[in-house]
Structures are given as C-alpha cells and as structure tokens.
Enzyme design. Sequence first.
Site, PDB file in Angstrom:
ATOM      1  N   TYR A  31       0.815  -1.216   0.000  1.00 58.05           N
ATOM      2  CA  TYR A  31       0.000   0.000   0.000  1.00 58.05           C
ATOM      3  C   TYR A  31       0.855   1.277   0.000  1.00 58.05           C
ATOM      4  O   TYR A  31       0.368   2.337   0.404  1.00 58.05           O
ATOM      5  CB  TYR A  31      -0.952  -0.005   1.193  1.00 58.05           C
ATOM      6  CG  TYR A  31      -2.137  -0.943   1.010  1.00 58.05           C
ATOM      7  CD1 TYR A  31      -3.143  -0.654   0.090  1.00 58.05           C
ATOM      8  CD2 TYR A  31      -2.247  -2.114   1.755  1.00 58.05           C
ATOM      9  CE1 TYR A  31      -4.225  -1.503  -0.088  1.00 58.05           C
ATOM     10  CE2 TYR A  31      -3.340  -2.967   1.587  1.00 58.05           C
ATOM     11  CZ  TYR A  31      -4.319  -2.654   0.661  1.00 58.05           C
ATOM     12  OH  TYR A  31      -5.401  -3.492   0.479  1.00 58.05           O
ATOM     13  N   GLU A  70       1.038  -6.574  -8.435  1.00 60.41           N
ATOM     14  CA  GLU A  70       0.484  -7.151  -7.205  1.00 60.41           C
ATOM     15  C   GLU A  70       0.500  -8.680  -7.245  1.00 60.41           C
ATOM     16  O   GLU A  70       0.775  -9.333  -6.233  1.00 60.41           O
ATOM     17  CB  GLU A  70      -0.937  -6.618  -6.986  1.00 60.41           C
ATOM     18  CG  GLU A  70      -0.930  -5.124  -6.674  1.00 60.41           C
ATOM     19  CD  GLU A  70      -2.304  -4.474  -6.704  1.00 60.41           C
ATOM     20  OE1 GLU A  70      -2.371  -3.252  -6.483  1.00 60.41           O
ATOM     21  OE2 GLU A  70      -3.314  -5.168  -6.943  1.00 60.41           O
TER      22      GLU A  70
HETATM   23  P1  ADP Z   1      -9.861   0.517  -3.405  1.00 63.64           P
HETATM   24  O1  ADP Z   1      -9.465  -0.627  -2.489  1.00 63.64           O
HETATM   25  O2  ADP Z   1     -11.355   0.542  -3.642  1.00 63.64           O
HETATM   26  O3  ADP Z   1      -9.047   0.568  -4.680  1.00 63.64           O
HETATM   27  P2  ADP Z   1      -8.256   2.745  -2.385  1.00 63.64           P
HETATM   28  O4  ADP Z   1      -7.162   2.319  -3.310  1.00 63.64           O
HETATM   29  O5  ADP Z   1      -8.696   4.175  -2.420  1.00 63.64           O
HETATM   30  O6  ADP Z   1      -9.586   1.870  -2.600  1.00 63.64           O
HETATM   31  O7  ADP Z   1      -7.841   2.440  -0.885  1.00 63.64           O
HETATM   32  C1  ADP Z   1      -7.166   1.261  -0.545  1.00 63.64           C
HETATM   33  C2  ADP Z   1      -7.750   0.712   0.743  1.00 63.64           C
HETATM   34  O8  ADP Z   1      -7.470   1.633   1.806  1.00 63.64           O
HETATM   35  C3  ADP Z   1      -9.272   0.561   0.752  1.00 63.64           C
HETATM   36  O9  ADP Z   1      -9.715  -0.617   0.119  1.00 63.64           O
HETATM   37  C4  ADP Z   1      -9.563   0.572   2.245  1.00 63.64           C
HETATM   38  O10 ADP Z   1      -9.276  -0.688   2.858  1.00 63.64           O
HETATM   39  C5  ADP Z   1      -8.553   1.607   2.742  1.00 63.64           C
HETATM   40  N1  ADP Z   1      -9.157   2.954   2.791  1.00 63.64           N
HETATM   41  C6  ADP Z   1      -9.440   3.766   1.748  1.00 63.64           C
HETATM   42  N2  ADP Z   1      -9.990   4.926   2.161  1.00 63.64           N
HETATM   43  C7  ADP Z   1     -10.054   4.848   3.523  1.00 63.64           C
HETATM   44  C8  ADP Z   1     -10.523   5.727   4.553  1.00 63.64           C
HETATM   45  N3  ADP Z   1     -11.026   6.929   4.266  1.00 63.64           N
HETATM   46  N4  ADP Z   1     -10.426   5.303   5.835  1.00 63.64           N
HETATM   47  C9  ADP Z   1      -9.890   4.095   6.141  1.00 63.64           C
HETATM   48  N5  ADP Z   1      -9.437   3.215   5.222  1.00 63.64           N
HETATM   49  C10 ADP Z   1      -9.513   3.585   3.934  1.00 63.64           C
END
Ligand code: ADP
Length: 139
Positions: A51, A128
Amino acid sequence: MAGKRTFTMIKPDAVENGHIGAILEKITASGFKIVAMKLTQLSKRDAEEFYAVHNERPFFGELVEFMTRGPIVAAILEKENAVSDFRTLIGATNPAEAAEGTIRNLYATSIGENAVHGSDSDENAAIEGAFHFAGREIF
Ligand code: ADP
C-alpha cells in the site's frame, strides 16, 4: 487491449467473518477463473510495501494494522476485461456506496474494513500478482 488478469485479496475482516467460501463462489459464478490462490498473512513490511501509494494518507497506519491482523486469501483471477469487471463485481470502496449485490455491499463493514481488494489497472494487477506469487504458483 484490456488485460485478462487481475489480483484480489479477501481481507482479514471477511476471513474472520467466515466469508471466504461465499466470496469465492460469487467470483467464480461471475466468470472468473482462479489461476493462483493462497491463504497467507501479510507482515507489517509487506503491507507497507503493498500500500506504499497510500503512505501519506491519514488512514495509512490503520490500513497497515488492519491488513496484518489476520490471514488473507490472495488470488489471481482470469477473465476478459478482468480488472474492470472485477472492480464492478466488488463495488465502491465505501460499502455504503457499493451497488446492491456487489461483494462489498454484501460483506464489507466499513470504508477501511471492506472485505476485498481488486487491482485498479492492468499494470498494478501484474505488479500485485508478482508480489504475492512465484511463477510456479501461477497457472
Ligand atoms: P480501493 O481498495 O477501492 O481501490 P483505495 O485504493 O482508495 O480503494 O484504498 C485502498 C484501501 O485503503 C481501501 O480498500 C480501504 O481498505 C482503505 N481505505 C481507503 N480509504 C479509507 C478511509 N477513508 N479510511 C480508512 N481506510 C480507507
């Protein structure tokens, strides 16, 4: 041309809540073929690397804590238009906004603990998948 493979994780919340079977059933019933799969647990370092794109975000620490707290299922899935079709199948990041019948609508509990991961591009799907699997584990 759209790629044929995507990468997914069934996240610790969905594993804890006993949803592995139901989620895999939904994935295969939607036409995805499983070409690699394992039950594993991310170390803090793994999660920070996976991440890394989010490392400046306010939720980064919480995300790493969550993703390392228990086992996950990691898998590579194959289907035409895999990345975009899988994003449709899982629904919006925030389960409150995820469409009816999507995996996050059915099994996620919050924007952080949202049951599944799905790659957001063909390039990231390849990165990934290679992060989690050796070549001999991919069929
Ligand atoms: P996605 O998984 O839908 O691609 P993102 O890449 O934006 O979403 O975010 C990665 C992961 O980070 C999300 O799946 C979630 O687990 C976490 N996440 C995203 N936004 C938030 C938030 N505002 N608060 C807490 N965790 C979050």
